[in-house]
Design a protein around this motif. Structure first.
Motif, PDB file in Angstrom:
ATOM      1  N   ALA A 175       0.992  -1.290  -0.197  1.00 58.27           N
ATOM      2  CA  ALA A 175       0.280   0.333   0.124  1.00 58.27           C
ATOM      3  C   ALA A 175       0.950   1.285   0.028  1.00 58.27           C
ATOM      4  O   ALA A 175       0.534   2.434  -0.933  1.00 58.27           O
ATOM      5  N   ALA A 176       1.852   0.957   1.176  1.00 51.51           N
ATOM      6  CA  ALA A 176       3.030   2.713   0.877  1.00 51.51           C
ATOM      7  C   ALA A 176       3.818   2.778  -0.673  1.00 51.51           C
ATOM      8  O   ALA A 176       4.386   3.843  -0.877  1.00 51.51           O
ATOM      9  N   GLY A 177       3.789   1.652  -1.119  1.00 51.47           N
ATOM     10  CA  GLY A 177       4.164   1.910  -2.548  1.00 51.47           C
ATOM     11  C   GLY A 177       3.401   2.145  -3.625  1.00 51.47           C
ATOM     12  O   GLY A 177       3.960   2.457  -5.238  1.00 51.47           O
ATOM     13  N   THR A 178       2.386   1.846  -3.591  1.00 49.47           N
ATOM     14  CA  THR A 178       0.484   2.460  -4.422  1.00 49.47           C
ATOM     15  C   THR A 178       0.400   3.899  -4.265  1.00 49.47           C
ATOM     16  O   THR A 178      -0.602   4.206  -3.778  1.00 49.47           O
ATOM     17  N   THR A 179       1.021   4.893  -4.598  1.00 49.98           N
ATOM     18  CA  THR A 179       0.691   6.231  -4.756  1.00 49.98           C
ATOM     19  C   THR A 179       0.044   6.416  -6.265  1.00 49.98           C
ATOM     20  O   THR A 179      -0.598   5.808  -7.001  1.00 49.98           O
ATOM     21  N   LYS A 180      -0.552   7.416  -5.684  1.00 49.38           N
ATOM     22  CA  LYS A 180      -1.363   8.348  -6.172  1.00 49.38           C
ATOM     23  C   LYS A 180      -1.232   8.572  -8.267  1.00 49.38           C
ATOM     24  O   LYS A 180      -1.830   7.892  -9.015  1.00 49.38           O
ATOM     25  N   ARG A 181       0.117   8.750  -8.259  1.00 51.33           N
ATOM     26  CA  ARG A 181       0.703   8.786  -9.884  1.00 51.33           C
ATOM     27  C   ARG A 181       0.937   7.864 -10.047  1.00 51.33           C
ATOM     28  O   ARG A 181       0.830   7.629 -11.849  1.00 51.33           O
ATOM     29  N   LEU A 182       1.552   6.722 -10.052  1.00 51.75           N
ATOM     30  CA  LEU A 182       1.691   5.246  -9.288  1.00 51.75           C
ATOM     31  C   LEU A 182       0.088   4.581 -10.444  1.00 51.75           C
ATOM     32  O   LEU A 182      -0.238   3.800 -11.917  1.00 51.75           O
ATOM     33  N   MET A 183      -0.806   4.837  -9.572  1.00 52.90           N
ATOM     34  CA  MET A 183      -2.655   4.297 -10.226  1.00 52.90           C
ATOM     35  C   MET A 183      -3.004   4.870 -11.335  1.00 52.90           C
ATOM     36  O   MET A 183      -3.697   4.098 -12.378  1.00 52.90           O
ATOM     37  N   TRP A 223      -1.063   6.687 -13.776  1.00 52.60           N
ATOM     38  CA  TRP A 223      -0.229   5.755 -14.734  1.00 52.60           C
ATOM     39  C   TRP A 223      -1.062   4.644 -15.347  1.00 52.60           C
ATOM     40  O   TRP A 223      -1.239   4.108 -16.800  1.00 52.60           O
ATOM     41  N   LEU A 224      -1.366   3.262 -14.635  1.00 51.22           N
ATOM     42  CA  LEU A 224      -1.530   2.461 -15.174  1.00 51.22           C
ATOM     43  C   LEU A 224      -3.537   2.359 -15.478  1.00 51.22           C
ATOM     44  O   LEU A 224      -3.241   1.206 -16.758  1.00 51.22           O
ATOM     45  N   ARG A 225      -3.630   3.276 -14.999  1.00 51.66           N
ATOM     46  CA  ARG A 225      -5.220   3.577 -15.340  1.00 51.66           C
ATOM     47  C   ARG A 225      -5.053   4.368 -16.867  1.00 51.66           C
ATOM     48  O   ARG A 225      -5.687   3.439 -17.445  1.00 51.66           O
ATOM     49  N   ARG A 226      -3.512   5.081 -17.744  1.00 52.45           N
ATOM     50  CA  ARG A 226      -3.590   5.408 -18.739  1.00 52.45           C
ATOM     51  C   ARG A 226      -3.515   4.458 -19.055  1.00 52.45           C
ATOM     52  O   ARG A 226      -3.755   4.440 -20.774  1.00 52.45           O
ATOM     53  N   ALA A 227      -2.720   3.407 -19.093  1.00 51.97           N
ATOM     54  CA  ALA A 227      -2.431   2.479 -20.652  1.00 51.97           C
ATOM     55  C   ALA A 227      -3.068   1.443 -20.022  1.00 51.97           C
ATOM     56  O   ALA A 227      -3.423   0.955 -21.529  1.00 51.97           O
ATOM     57  N   ALA A 228      -3.834   1.353 -19.166  1.00 48.29           N
ATOM     58  CA  ALA A 228      -5.088   0.477 -19.269  1.00 48.29           C
ATOM     59  C   ALA A 228      -5.614   0.389 -20.340  1.00 48.29           C
ATOM     60  O   ALA A 228      -6.781  -0.274 -20.810  1.00 48.29           O
ATOM     61  N   ARG A 229      -6.002   2.394 -20.148  1.00 45.92           N
ATOM     62  CA  ARG A 229      -6.732   2.625 -21.789  1.00 45.92           C
ATOM     63  C   ARG A 229      -6.332   2.481 -23.276  1.00 45.92           C
ATOM     64  O   ARG A 229      -6.924   2.261 -24.233  1.00 45.92           O
ATOM     65  N   ARG A 230      -5.204   2.459 -23.123  1.00 43.76           N
ATOM     66  CA  ARG A 230      -4.508   1.773 -24.120  1.00 43.76           C
ATOM     67  C   ARG A 230      -4.706   0.805 -24.499  1.00 43.76           C
ATOM     68  O   ARG A 230      -4.074   0.429 -25.868  1.00 43.76           O
ATOM     69  N   GLY A 231      -5.307  -0.466 -23.697  1.00 41.69           N
ATOM     70  CA  GLY A 231      -4.817  -1.347 -23.777  1.00 41.69           C
ATOM     71  C   GLY A 231      -4.104  -2.151 -23.338  1.00 41.69           C
ATOM     72  O   GLY A 231      -3.565  -3.885 -23.820  1.00 41.69           O
ATOM     73  N   THR A 288      -1.996  -3.824  -5.618  1.00 42.86           N
ATOM     74  CA  THR A 288      -1.629  -2.130  -6.148  1.00 42.86           C
ATOM     75  C   THR A 288      -3.010  -2.472  -7.360  1.00 42.86           C
ATOM     76  O   THR A 288      -4.044  -1.397  -7.436  1.00 42.86           O
ATOM     77  N   LEU A 289      -3.157  -2.832  -8.569  1.00 45.67           N
ATOM     78  CA  LEU A 289      -4.141  -3.391  -9.637  1.00 45.67           C
ATOM     79  C   LEU A 289      -5.446  -2.697  -9.215  1.00 45.67           C
ATOM     80  O   LEU A 289      -6.205  -2.660  -9.893  1.00 45.67           O
ATOM     81  N   ALA A 290      -6.170  -4.085  -8.008  1.00 49.23           N
ATOM     82  CA  ALA A 290      -8.096  -4.031  -7.893  1.00 49.23           C
ATOM     83  C   ALA A 290      -7.788  -2.136  -7.301  1.00 49.23           C
ATOM     84  O   ALA A 290      -8.968  -2.002  -7.455  1.00 49.23           O
ATOM     85  N   GLU A 291      -6.205  -1.972  -6.540  1.00 48.63           N
ATOM     86  CA  GLU A 291      -6.626  -0.885  -6.014  1.00 48.63           C
ATOM     87  C   GLU A 291      -7.118   0.580  -7.123  1.00 48.63           C
ATOM     88  O   GLU A 291      -8.170   1.602  -6.589  1.00 48.63           O
ATOM     89  N   ALA A 292      -7.173   0.888  -7.814  1.00 45.84           N
ATOM     90  CA  ALA A 292      -7.153   0.580  -9.108  1.00 45.84           C
ATOM     91  C   ALA A 292      -7.674   0.783 -10.152  1.00 45.84           C
ATOM     92  O   ALA A 292      -8.111   1.365 -10.755  1.00 45.84           O
ATOM     93  N   GLY A 293      -8.816  -0.094  -9.251  1.00 41.74           N
ATOM     94  CA  GLY A 293     -10.279  -0.201 -10.589  1.00 41.74           C
ATOM     95  C   GLY A 293      -9.288  -1.002 -11.543  1.00 41.74           C
ATOM     96  O   GLY A 293     -10.784  -1.577 -12.388  1.00 41.74           O
TER      97      GLY A 293
END
Length: 292
Positions: A51-59, A61-69, A81-86
């Motif tokens: 949880a300490a390493g799961t920053t808002k910026r990281l999440m 970034w992951l969401r933007r990457a997910a939108r690109r497939g 981390t992936l679950a926290e980012a939805g």
């Protein structure tokens, strides 16, 4: 093994620079979080206190990457981390067995399994440890054929490649060092019924023995009564939930089969020499990490 380069990778992180794993080893990162294309694969590595390493910026970034497939996976605790980012909503996933209780309560929209690894569409997760090798070998087999994957396994002296049908933990009899089939079956039923405990008499009846026979088996193999063993299972789950989630103490009590917070607190203090409230205070809230 392939005779040519078939993969390349970058080790990146929020802010770049150096990163330190929970064992203390430091790694020089190749850079900050990069812009990704659809052909990239992201593997998030998680260890203690993910949880300490799961920053808002990281999440983000992951969401933007997910939108690109982009295909992405979480290794060990990084499924959190992936679950926290939805990014695992409606997906099958796995996480290290010590984190199952907290993850299941925190992310009910994710179908949590006990497999060593899971691939669901363009989402992957592993339970950690050698299960990440199994996932990598599957990726190699899918991309370049089983012959190459087997050659890589031989190079690693990895003689037993597991699939997503294999489970993380040893069988109950092997794990507790007991080979009695009926005792193993009773323990499996206990582990599957924590929120609504089953009486020892009914457990004995379900496996075709008397309550007295069940008592003797537990005393012989585990040096405790069925009731005591069941209580220890429930308290262990309660401790996991206190350490890994923000659930209230009363909700933890209910999730572990205790009718009242006072009874839960009394049993918890008797087993762990501290109260659930003090345990929660020393952990500082949600901290998804293996107890070990």
């Amino acid at each position: 093994m392939a005779g040519r380069q078939v993969y390349d990778w970058l080790l990146t992180g929020d802010g770049g620079g150096m990163t330190r794993c929970s064992a203390g080893t430091e790694f020089m990162l190749d850079g900050d979080l990069p812009e990704l294309t659809r052909d990239d694969t992201v593997l998030v590595c998680g260890g203690i206190d993910v949880a300490a390493g799961t920053t808002k910026r990281l999440m983000n970034w992951l969401r933007r990457a997910a939108r690109r497939g982009v295909t992405m996976g979480g290794l060990c605790t990084a499924a959190w981390t992936l679950a926290e980012a939805g990014l695992l909503d409606g997906k099958r996933a796995t996480i290290h067995w010590e984190n199952h209780d907290g993850f299941g309560e925190e992310f009910p929209e994710v179908t949590l399994t006990k497999s060593v690894f899971v691939v669901d569409g363009n989402r992957m997760s592993t339970a950690g440890g050698t299960s990440s090798i199994d996932l990598m070998l599957k990726i190699i087999a899918d991309d370049h054929g089983e012959e190459l994957a087997n050659a890589v396994a031989d190079q690693l002296i990895y003689s037993s490649i597991r699939t997503d049908q294999d489970t993380q933990r040893l069988s109950t009899p092997t794990r507790i060092g007991v080979r009695h089939p009926k005792l193993g079956e009773v323990i499996k039923r206990m582990e599957a019924n924590i929120e609504e405990p089953i009486s020892p008499a009914l457990l004995a009846k379900e496996v075709g023995m008397s309550t007295r026979q069940l008592e003797r088996l537990f005393r012989r193999y585990l040096n405790r009564s069925p009731k005591r063993y069941y209580m220890e299972l429930r308290l262990q789950k309660a401790r996991n939930l206190l350490m890994q989630t923000d659930m209230s103490v009363i909700n933890v009590a209910l999730a572990c089969g205790f009718a009242s917070p006072s009874h839960f607190s009394k049993c918890y203090r008797g087993h762990y020499q501290t109260t659930p409230y003090r345990e929660r205070g020393t952990q500082g809230g949600k901290s998804p990490q293996p107890d070990g």
